[in-house]
Design an enzyme around this catalytic site. Structure first.
Site, PDB file in Angstrom:
ATOM      1  N   VAL A 124    -152.019 -28.413  -6.349  1.00 59.12           N
ATOM      2  CA  VAL A 124    -152.206 -29.770  -6.874  1.00 59.12           C
ATOM      3  C   VAL A 124    -153.570 -29.972  -7.538  1.00 59.12           C
ATOM      4  O   VAL A 124    -153.843 -31.042  -8.068  1.00 59.12           O
ATOM      5  CB  VAL A 124    -151.955 -30.860  -5.793  1.00 59.12           C
TER       6      VAL A 124
ATOM      7  N   TYR B 206    -156.579 -24.844   7.482  1.00 60.13           N
ATOM      8  CA  TYR B 206    -155.739 -25.083   6.303  1.00 60.13           C
ATOM      9  C   TYR B 206    -156.499 -25.855   5.214  1.00 60.13           C
ATOM     10  O   TYR B 206    -156.489 -25.481   4.039  1.00 60.13           O
ATOM     11  CB  TYR B 206    -154.465 -25.825   6.730  1.00 60.13           C
TER      12      TYR B 206
ATOM     13  N   SER C  13    -152.914 -25.220  -3.149  1.00 61.82           N
ATOM     14  CA  SER C  13    -151.820 -24.407  -2.599  1.00 61.82           C
ATOM     15  C   SER C  13    -151.816 -22.960  -3.068  1.00 61.82           C
ATOM     16  O   SER C  13    -151.089 -22.148  -2.505  1.00 61.82           O
ATOM     17  CB  SER C  13    -150.477 -25.031  -2.940  1.00 61.82           C
TER      18      SER C  13
ATOM     19  N   LYS D  45    -152.322 -20.473  -0.449  1.00 58.99           N
ATOM     20  CA  LYS D  45    -151.237 -20.047   0.445  1.00 58.99           C
ATOM     21  C   LYS D  45    -150.867 -18.579   0.216  1.00 58.99           C
ATOM     22  O   LYS D  45    -150.357 -17.909   1.107  1.00 58.99           O
ATOM     23  CB  LYS D  45    -150.016 -20.952   0.241  1.00 58.99           C
TER      24      LYS D  45
ATOM     25  N   TYR E  49    -143.011 -25.298  -6.140  1.00 56.39           N
ATOM     26  CA  TYR E  49    -142.482 -26.493  -5.481  1.00 56.39           C
ATOM     27  C   TYR E  49    -140.991 -26.611  -5.771  1.00 56.39           C
ATOM     28  O   TYR E  49    -140.288 -25.614  -5.888  1.00 56.39           O
ATOM     29  CB  TYR E  49    -143.232 -27.752  -5.931  1.00 56.39           C
TER      30      TYR E  49
END
Ligand code: GLU
Length: 310
Positions: free
Chosen positions: A263, A193, A68, A71, A245
């Site tokens: 993660v 992605y 992530s 992102k 998160y």
């Protein structure tokens, strides 16, 4: 702040030593099976400063799956490409839900809460897929340039594993498409992605490649503008409220920096006007954040007095 090389490197080493058994308190992510093929005891930390210094300790040169953290790069690319119109398709609010939750997305008619939960990152991936003729290559090129390293690559094993076990991400994307908020074909969006999530980078590469976010959008090494000052502000704002998160509030309490975790066990934290910290240790807590990474971030920011809320 103490910028003395040996002092800071010694401090980083001492912090790692204090954490050396704590990885046992977490669990390596295995919902993407290929992510479980990592030694849980590996750990590293690095600090890159906008005045050109670099400090590292432990396994800071060991590449890991950025997941992530990708992102952040994706959002910058999408904002550069379509400007503020992106904020009509994704919001900038904390979600209060797990990163891959689908429930809120239906209530809110296919508009993701923010670009760093999975739904939002899939939306960003749609923007990139729709606006670049070869979005995966464009992404990799962007990251390689920022890290000043042509060897950064996609871990194909992780990519294939994500593809095979990506039903929830597919569901998020199809739900958004049913609300008219995804333009490209879903398999293409997912492929983009999963590709960006599967990039491998080290703490050193991540810390140096994100320096522009600590320097008002300008890469301090090249003086090139990577994004506008306003967009750097927006990215940091989103990372402050949503980057960790559903533990972003606690992270603001204990650390107090814009940050993003993945993660794969990595965490990057932006210190505006100073530099970037990256910590890595694969075992995660129940929120999906690295157990040791969280501890390291809290300890180093306390030690150096780096919280933006002081
Ligand atoms: N590729 C992962 C997923 O979509 C990224 C999750 C993360 O690092 O938060 O589930």
């Amino acid at each position: 702040m103490n910028n003395n090389t040996t002092d800071l490197e010694k401090k980083l080493q001492a912090l790692l030593l204090a954490e050396q058994d704590n990885f046992l308190q977490g669990k390596v992510a295995d919902y993407i099976p290929a992510l479980a093929n990592v030694k849980p005891e590996l750990m590293g930390i690095s600090v890159a400063t906008i005045d050109g210094q670099f400090f590292g300790a432990g396994d800071y040169q060991h590449p890991f799956s950025i997941q992530s953290i990708s992102k952040v790069f994706g959002l910058v690319m999408a904002m550069n490409r379509i400007g503020d119109s992106i904020w009509q398709r994704v919001r900038m609010e904390p979600s209060g839900q797990p990163f891959n939750s689908i429930v809120q997305l239906e209530w809110e008619k296919g508009i993701p809460r923010n670009p760093v939960i999975n739904a939002g990152a899939l939306l960003v991936s749609d923007v990139l897929t729709s606006h670049f003729s070869a979005s995966k290559l464009a992404f990799l090129t962007f990251v390689r340039k920022l890290a000043n390293n042509e060897k950064i690559h996609i871990d194909n094993q992780v990519y294939l594993s994500e593809l095979k076990h990506g039903n929830l991400n597919a569901a998020l994307a199809y739900l958004m498409k049913s609300f008219g908020n995804i333009e490209a074909e879903i398999p293409d969006v997912l492929s983009h992605y999963f590709t960006q999530c599967s990039i491998s980078m080290s703490c050193q590469q991540l810390a140096t490649s994100l320096l522009f976010l600590a320097n008002k959008g300008v890469d301090p090494r090249t003086q090139k503008s990577i994004c506008t000052i306003r967009d750097a502000h927006k990215v940091n704002a989103i990372l402050s409220t949503s980057g960790m998160y559903d533990q972003s509030g606690e992270f603001a309490f204990s650390v107090g920096l814009p940050a993003k975790s993945g993660v794969g066990g990595g965490i990057i934290a932006i210190v505006p006007g100073y530099g970037v910290i990256c910590a890595w240790s694969p075992p995660l807590n129940s929120y999906g954040n690295s157990v040791v990474g969280m501890n390291l971030m809290a300890a180093i920011t306390e030690e150096l007095g780096l919280s933006i809320y002081h």
